[in-house]
Design an enzyme around this catalytic site. Structure first.
Site, PDB file in Angstrom:
ATOM      1  N   TYR A 179      37.118  34.609  40.931  1.00  0.00           N
ATOM      2  CA  TYR A 179      36.757  36.018  41.156  1.00  0.00           C
ATOM      3  C   TYR A 179      35.520  36.082  42.043  1.00  0.00           C
ATOM      4  O   TYR A 179      34.503  35.442  41.745  1.00  0.00           O
ATOM      5  CB  TYR A 179      36.482  36.737  39.822  1.00  0.00           C
ATOM      6  CG  TYR A 179      37.759  36.841  39.013  1.00  0.00           C
ATOM      7  CD1 TYR A 179      38.665  37.865  39.254  1.00  0.00           C
ATOM      8  CD2 TYR A 179      38.086  35.871  38.068  1.00  0.00           C
ATOM      9  CE1 TYR A 179      39.870  37.936  38.562  1.00  0.00           C
ATOM     10  CE2 TYR A 179      39.294  35.926  37.373  1.00  0.00           C
ATOM     11  CZ  TYR A 179      40.184  36.967  37.628  1.00  0.00           C
ATOM     12  OH  TYR A 179      41.375  37.019  36.951  1.00  0.00           O
ATOM     13  N   SER A 180      35.611  36.853  43.131  1.00  0.00           N
ATOM     14  CA  SER A 180      34.450  37.057  44.003  1.00  0.00           C
ATOM     15  C   SER A 180      33.382  37.788  43.203  1.00  0.00           C
ATOM     16  O   SER A 180      33.698  38.722  42.463  1.00  0.00           O
ATOM     17  CB  SER A 180      34.807  37.940  45.193  1.00  0.00           C
ATOM     18  OG  SER A 180      35.969  37.488  45.827  1.00  0.00           O
TER      19      SER A 180
ATOM     20  N   CYS B 117      38.221  40.591  53.139  1.00  0.00           N
ATOM     21  CA  CYS B 117      38.516  40.145  51.776  1.00  0.00           C
ATOM     22  C   CYS B 117      39.506  41.109  51.121  1.00  0.00           C
ATOM     23  O   CYS B 117      39.420  42.319  51.297  1.00  0.00           O
ATOM     24  CB  CYS B 117      37.236  40.055  50.947  1.00  0.00           C
ATOM     25  SG  CYS B 117      37.485  39.225  49.360  1.00  0.00           S
TER      26      CYS B 117
ATOM     27  N   GLU C 258      38.453  35.694  53.316  1.00  0.00           N
ATOM     28  CA  GLU C 258      38.789  35.207  51.973  1.00  0.00           C
ATOM     29  C   GLU C 258      39.845  36.142  51.391  1.00  0.00           C
ATOM     30  O   GLU C 258      39.538  37.263  50.970  1.00  0.00           O
ATOM     31  CB  GLU C 258      37.558  35.184  51.077  1.00  0.00           C
ATOM     32  CG  GLU C 258      37.851  34.504  49.749  1.00  0.00           C
ATOM     33  CD  GLU C 258      36.584  33.931  49.140  1.00  0.00           C
ATOM     34  OE1 GLU C 258      36.267  32.757  49.400  1.00  0.00           O
ATOM     35  OE2 GLU C 258      35.904  34.675  48.429  1.00  0.00           O
TER      36      GLU C 258
ATOM     37  N   TYR D 208      43.590  36.452  48.953  1.00  0.00           N
ATOM     38  CA  TYR D 208      44.239  35.782  47.827  1.00  0.00           C
ATOM     39  C   TYR D 208      45.526  36.479  47.433  1.00  0.00           C
ATOM     40  O   TYR D 208      45.799  37.564  47.910  1.00  0.00           O
ATOM     41  CB  TYR D 208      43.283  35.703  46.631  1.00  0.00           C
ATOM     42  CG  TYR D 208      42.434  36.946  46.376  1.00  0.00           C
ATOM     43  CD1 TYR D 208      42.914  38.002  45.599  1.00  0.00           C
ATOM     44  CD2 TYR D 208      41.136  37.058  46.913  1.00  0.00           C
ATOM     45  CE1 TYR D 208      42.132  39.118  45.351  1.00  0.00           C
ATOM     46  CE2 TYR D 208      40.351  38.177  46.662  1.00  0.00           C
ATOM     47  CZ  TYR D 208      40.859  39.204  45.875  1.00  0.00           C
ATOM     48  OH  TYR D 208      40.081  40.314  45.628  1.00  0.00           O
TER      49      TYR D 208
HETATM   50  P1  FAD Z   1      48.359  35.282  36.086  1.00  0.00           P
HETATM   51  O1  FAD Z   1      48.529  35.101  34.634  1.00  0.00           O
HETATM   52  O2  FAD Z   1      47.884  34.112  36.874  1.00  0.00           O
HETATM   53  O3  FAD Z   1      49.694  35.844  36.703  1.00  0.00           O
HETATM   54  C1  FAD Z   1      49.806  36.047  38.123  1.00  0.00           C
HETATM   55  C2  FAD Z   1      50.784  37.176  38.387  1.00  0.00           C
HETATM   56  O4  FAD Z   1      52.069  36.801  37.955  1.00  0.00           O
HETATM   57  C3  FAD Z   1      50.433  38.471  37.640  1.00  0.00           C
HETATM   58  O5  FAD Z   1      50.610  39.560  38.522  1.00  0.00           O
HETATM   59  C4  FAD Z   1      51.458  38.525  36.513  1.00  0.00           C
HETATM   60  O6  FAD Z   1      51.755  39.867  36.122  1.00  0.00           O
HETATM   61  C5  FAD Z   1      52.639  37.824  37.131  1.00  0.00           C
HETATM   62  N1  FAD Z   1      53.517  37.168  36.132  1.00  0.00           N
HETATM   63  C6  FAD Z   1      53.167  36.568  34.989  1.00  0.00           C
HETATM   64  N2  FAD Z   1      54.246  36.062  34.357  1.00  0.00           N
HETATM   65  C7  FAD Z   1      55.325  36.346  35.141  1.00  0.00           C
HETATM   66  C8  FAD Z   1      56.709  36.078  35.072  1.00  0.00           C
HETATM   67  N3  FAD Z   1      57.238  35.415  34.055  1.00  0.00           N
HETATM   68  N4  FAD Z   1      57.494  36.503  36.074  1.00  0.00           N
HETATM   69  C9  FAD Z   1      56.986  37.174  37.129  1.00  0.00           C
HETATM   70  N5  FAD Z   1      55.659  37.448  37.268  1.00  0.00           N
HETATM   71  C10 FAD Z   1      54.849  37.042  36.282  1.00  0.00           C
HETATM   72  N6  FAD Z   1      41.085  39.136  41.634  1.00  0.00           N
HETATM   73  C11 FAD Z   1      40.391  40.246  41.306  1.00  0.00           C
HETATM   74  O7  FAD Z   1      40.886  41.106  40.562  1.00  0.00           O
HETATM   75  N7  FAD Z   1      39.107  40.435  41.777  1.00  0.00           N
HETATM   76  C12 FAD Z   1      38.496  39.543  42.592  1.00  0.00           C
HETATM   77  O8  FAD Z   1      37.339  39.761  43.007  1.00  0.00           O
HETATM   78  C13 FAD Z   1      39.217  38.358  42.941  1.00  0.00           C
HETATM   79  N8  FAD Z   1      38.656  37.431  43.735  1.00  0.00           N
HETATM   80  C14 FAD Z   1      39.364  36.320  44.084  1.00  0.00           C
HETATM   81  C15 FAD Z   1      38.759  35.391  44.931  1.00  0.00           C
HETATM   82  C16 FAD Z   1      39.449  34.258  45.297  1.00  0.00           C
HETATM   83  C17 FAD Z   1      38.782  33.263  46.235  1.00  0.00           C
HETATM   84  C18 FAD Z   1      40.766  34.053  44.819  1.00  0.00           C
HETATM   85  C19 FAD Z   1      41.544  32.831  45.230  1.00  0.00           C
HETATM   86  C20 FAD Z   1      41.367  34.954  43.986  1.00  0.00           C
HETATM   87  C21 FAD Z   1      40.666  36.107  43.591  1.00  0.00           C
HETATM   88  N9  FAD Z   1      41.233  37.047  42.729  1.00  0.00           N
HETATM   89  C22 FAD Z   1      40.530  38.182  42.414  1.00  0.00           C
HETATM   90  C23 FAD Z   1      42.569  36.849  42.099  1.00  0.00           C
HETATM   91  C24 FAD Z   1      42.383  36.177  40.718  1.00  0.00           C
HETATM   92  O9  FAD Z   1      41.917  34.850  40.901  1.00  0.00           O
HETATM   93  C25 FAD Z   1      43.677  36.092  39.905  1.00  0.00           C
HETATM   94  O10 FAD Z   1      44.672  35.472  40.691  1.00  0.00           O
HETATM   95  C26 FAD Z   1      44.194  37.437  39.414  1.00  0.00           C
HETATM   96  O11 FAD Z   1      43.236  38.076  38.584  1.00  0.00           O
HETATM   97  C27 FAD Z   1      45.487  37.235  38.580  1.00  0.00           C
HETATM   98  O12 FAD Z   1      45.205  36.345  37.554  1.00  0.00           O
HETATM   99  P2  FAD Z   1      45.823  36.561  36.088  1.00  0.00           P
HETATM  100  O13 FAD Z   1      45.430  35.388  35.263  1.00  0.00           O
HETATM  101  O14 FAD Z   1      45.510  37.904  35.569  1.00  0.00           O
HETATM  102  O15 FAD Z   1      47.377  36.517  36.375  1.00  0.00           O
END
Ligand code: FAD
Length: 360
Positions: free
Chosen positions: A138-139, A318, A358, A360
Site C-alpha cells: 500500500y502506498s 499512480c 507506480e 498496480y
Molecule cells: P486479494 O485477496 O488479494 O484478492 C484480489 C482480488 O481478487 C480482489 O478483487 C478479490 O475480490 C478477487 N478475488 C478473490 N477471490 C476470488 C475468486 N475466487 N475469484 C475471482 N476473484 C477473486 N491498494 C489500495 O487500495 N491502496 C493503495 O494505496 C495501494 N497501493 C499499492 C501500491 C503498490 C506498489 C501495489 C503493487 C499495490 C497497491 N495496492 C493498493 C493494491 C493492494 O496491494 C492489493 O492488491 C489490494 O488491496 C487487493 O488486495 P486484497 O488482499 O484485498 O485482495
C-alpha cells in the site's frame, strides 16, 4: 528551477462542480473525517503553525537516510490502527478508507514509499498446504510526519476489494479481497503486521523548486497526498517547495473524490503553486462527447504539460494499471502533432529521472 505561472494560463475552475464536491465531502465530514487538516484552518490560533499556515514538524526526520525494507516478511513490524474512516460520499463507486496506523516512530519512511501489510490468517496454497497470507503493498498517503505532524503515524488510503458475481447478480463475500477488507474493517487498537518501507520509483525530486505533475486515479492519490502535505502543510525550512504542483485526478464521480477538502484548502492558500484538475468519468464528457478519462483531461493541457516537462518537471503516475495505455497513447498522439519523436521524448524523460510510474 524558476517556473512561471503562465503554464497555468487559461485555467478555468468550474465553480458549480466545486460546490457539488463540497456537498459530497460534507457528508463525509459529518461522519467525522478531518484528515488532520483542521489544525491548519486557523493559522494564528496555534503556535505550532507558521505564518503560511504550515505545521511545525520534528525536523530530525529530514536527516534520515532513505529507509528500505527495515522490516521483512519473517520479522514484520506490528503497528496499531488509530482510526479507519470512509472518505467517499454515498454515490461513490466502491468504498475507500483513510486508515491511520501508529508506528511510534519505529517505521519511518520517505514520501512516495509503500508499506507491506500481511493480513492475519492463513490460506491453502496450490499444494494443499495451509500457509500464512502473503504481503500486500500500500502506498503511504501521509508524509513522513504523519497526519498529526509528529512522525509517529502513517496513513494508508485503501479501496475495499469486492467481487461482483454476475451469475448471482450480487457481491460474493467468499471472494472479497482479504487484506483490503481486513484494513477497512479494522477497529482502533487492532494490530497490523507490516513490512517495508519499500520503493524508490516515486520519490520526490531533490530540488524543491522542481515542478511536479501528478496523475492519479482512485487510490493512486495516496503518494500524491503525501507530496501535497509535504509541499503545503509542513514547515520544512531546508525543503521549502518553490515549484508548481499540478494534480490531475481521475475518479468516477464527485462523490468518489478523495481528500478534495484538504486539497482545495491548499489550493486556496497557495494559488500560484497548486492546481487540481479532475476527470470525472461518469459526470464529464471529453472533447469528442465520450466519457472524460484521465488522459482526456491531461490532453486538454498538453501544451502546458509539455512545456513544464521540457523545463525539467517531474511527472508521477499512480493508480490502476489500466490507466497507462490510454495515457501513453495520448502522449504519443501529442508528440506526433508536435513533430517530436515519442520514443526519444519518453526515453529522455526516463533517463533524466523525470518519469515516475507506480501502477498496480
Ligand atoms: P486479494 O485477496 O488479494 O484478492 C484480489 C482480488 O481478487 C480482489 O478483487 C478479490 O475480490 C478477487 N478475488 C478473490 N477471490 C476470488 C475468486 N475466487 N475469484 C475471482 N476473484 C477473486 N491498494 C489500495 O487500495 N491502496 C493503495 O494505496 C495501494 N497501493 C499499492 C501500491 C503498490 C506498489 C501495489 C503493487 C499495490 C497497491 N495496492 C493498493 C493494491 C493492494 O496491494 C492489493 O492488491 C489490494 O488491496 C487487493 O488486495 P486484497 O488482499 O484485498 O485482495
Amino acid at each position: 528551477m524558476a517556473l512561471t505561472v503562465s503554464a497555468f494560463a487559461g485555467a478555468k475552475i468550474n465553480a458549480a462542480r466545486q460546490t457539488k464536491a463540497r456537498r459530497a465531502t460534507a457528508v463525509v465530514r459529518a461522519e467525522g473525517t478531518d484528515y488532520g487538516l483542521g489544525l491548519q484552518c486557523s493559522p494564528t490560533a496555534n503556535k505550532n503553525i507558521d505564518p503560511k499556515g504550515r505545521a511545525k514538524v520534528p525536523l530530525e526526520l529530514e536527516d534520515m537516510p532513505l529507509p528500505l525494507n527495515t522490516f521483512k516478511n519473517k520479522e514484520p513490524f506490528t503497528g496499531k490502527v488509530r482510526s479507519v474512516e470512509r472518505i467517499v460520499g454515498p454515490n461513490a463507486t466502491g468504498e475507500t478508507c483513510h486508515i491511520i496506523i501508529e508506528h511510534g516512530g519505529k517505521m519511518p519512511f520517505w514520501e512516495g514509499q509503500s508499506y507491506g501489510v500481511i493480513p492475519p490468517g492463513t490460506k491453502v496454497n496450490s499444494k494443499g498446504k495451509e500457509v500464512p497470507h502473503g504481503v500486500r503493498l500500500y502506498s503511504i498517503a501521509s508524509s513522513r510526519y504523519g497526519d498529526s505532524y509528529d512522525g509517529q503515524t502513517a496513513t494508508l488510503c485503501v479501496r475495499r476489494a469486492t467481487y461482483w458475481d454476475p451469475e448471482m447478480n450480487a457481491e460474493d463475500p467468499a471472494k472479497k479481497g482479504i487484506c483490503s477488507n481486513f484494513l477497512c474493517d479494522a477497529k482502533p487498537g487492532a494490530e497490523v503486521m507490516m513490512t517495508g518501507p519499500t520503493g524508490q520509483v516515486m520519490l520526490l525530486p531533490k530540488d524543491p523548486a522542481t515542478p511536479v505533475i501528478m496523475v492519479a486515479t482512485g487510490t493512486g492519490i495516496a503518494p500524491m497526498r503525501s507530496y501535497i502535505r509535504r509541499f503545503f502543510l509542513e514547515d520544512v525550512p531546508n525543503w521549502e517547495f518553490k515549484g508548481l504542483a499540478w494534480l490531475f485526478m481521475g475518479v468516477a464521480n464527485s462523490d468518489a473524490k478523495l481528500y478534495d477538502d484538504e486539497f482545495q484548502e491548499c489550493a486556496k492558500r497557495f494559488p500560484d503553486q497548486f492546481r487540481i484538475d479532475y476527470a470525472l468519468s461518469r459526470e464529464d464528457t471529453n472533447k469528442n462527447g465520450g466519457k472524460m478519462y484521465i488522459q482526456d483531461k491531461v490532453e486538454e493541457y498538453k501544451d502546458q504539460v509539455f512545456q513544464l516537462l521540457d523545463g525539467g518537471a517531474h511527472m508521477y503516475f499512480c493508480g490502476l494499471k489500466g490507466m497507462m495505455p490510454g495515457i501513453l497513447s495520448m502522449l504519443e498522439g501529442v508528440c506526433k502533432e508536435k513533430g517530436i519523436s515519442y520514443e526519444e521524448w519518453l526515453e529522455g524523460l526516463k533517463k533524466k529521472g523525470q518519469w515516475h510510474v507506480e501502477v498496480y
